[in-house]
Design a protein around this motif. Sequence first.
Motif: not given
Length: 398
Positions: A190-194, A184-186, A196-199
Amino acid sequence: MNLLRASSSGKVDHVLPSKWHEKHPSMARDVGADLSTARSTQIRCVIRVLQDSVDCVKSALLLPKLLRRPSSVAKILHGTEYQPAIRLVEDYIRRRDIIVKEQRHPLMDHGMIKLIDYFQCHPDICTLFPDYHMTPEDRRLLIAFEQLFGISKHHLQRSAKKEISNEHALHKIYQENEHIKDTIKHLRAYFESQKLKLRWKMAAKGAYLQKCELKLEERKMKNVLRMQNESEACQRQIHENQKNSLEKQKLLEIELEKLRVEYENQTKSNMLLEKSAREERNKLQIQLEAAIKKYDRVIGEKMIEHLDLENELVEKKKLFDAFILTYKEEEKVYNNIVIKREQEDERKRQQAIMLYRMNRAARKIQIYWRAWRKSILKRRHYQAARYSKLLRTQRKKK
């Protein structure tokens, strides 16, 4: 010396010195077997008590409902092994008015206590009343007792081996949970980086959408101007079409007037033709009526003749039916005579055949009898000659 102590979980642990085990191995085994047997006996007794408690609760919930309908209770229990309960129920029903009059508690009555004891001693009697509908409170109480019985049974019947296996299973589940937490941590990183990319992508799309909106506004203005020019051209075309349609309407009105005059002249000529045609039709109708009268007169005569012929045919049919009846009777008599004659001929033929067979058999028997008689005479003559010869030889010897 204390050989037993109670563990924190309620189980009995063996506390025996190692030297005592070495010196007395058979006694140690006997003590362990006795303890396990005593514990299993205690567990069975406790489980039986809990089961009896659940059965008592079922009987306590069922008995008041049954006492309200004693006739149905007697009908269901009649002919079963629980038939003695009918007498107990009837005794209580007879004493119920006395109990109510004396304002006594039902449990103070000896017959009621015997009835309750009988139902508690025979818990399977509850299965004969499947249509008993419990109230929600009764159902919750029964479920609570059944859950208490199940939990107690599970708690009492568990062993050290099962507990160890459960601990292993819990440890395995704990390790799986830790692995899932790391996953879940990983995934969150990964979702946070995604995100940022989505923003960044959304910002780029927003700029592109603004550019597209500006182009759309420009195209809207061009289309508005074009629509205005087209609408002016259409209005000019509509005016010209209205002018041309008015001219054509005047020409059509003149032509319509000419056609109206021609139609009136044609209707007058048609009326004259209709009058002449009506006179011709009346003449033909008169001729037709005369022909129909003549036809009716001729056909009436033919019909009368036809009816006479039909009556004559019916009479002939009656005569023919009577003749057929007599013919069938005569034919039946003739058939009987023929059958009798054929049977008589067949009997005579069979009799002649039987006589011929008997004569032939008699001749055969006589031939065989004569041959047999000749053979018998020859044998007797041969035996007599042989006997005489034998006598002569004996005389010569003497």
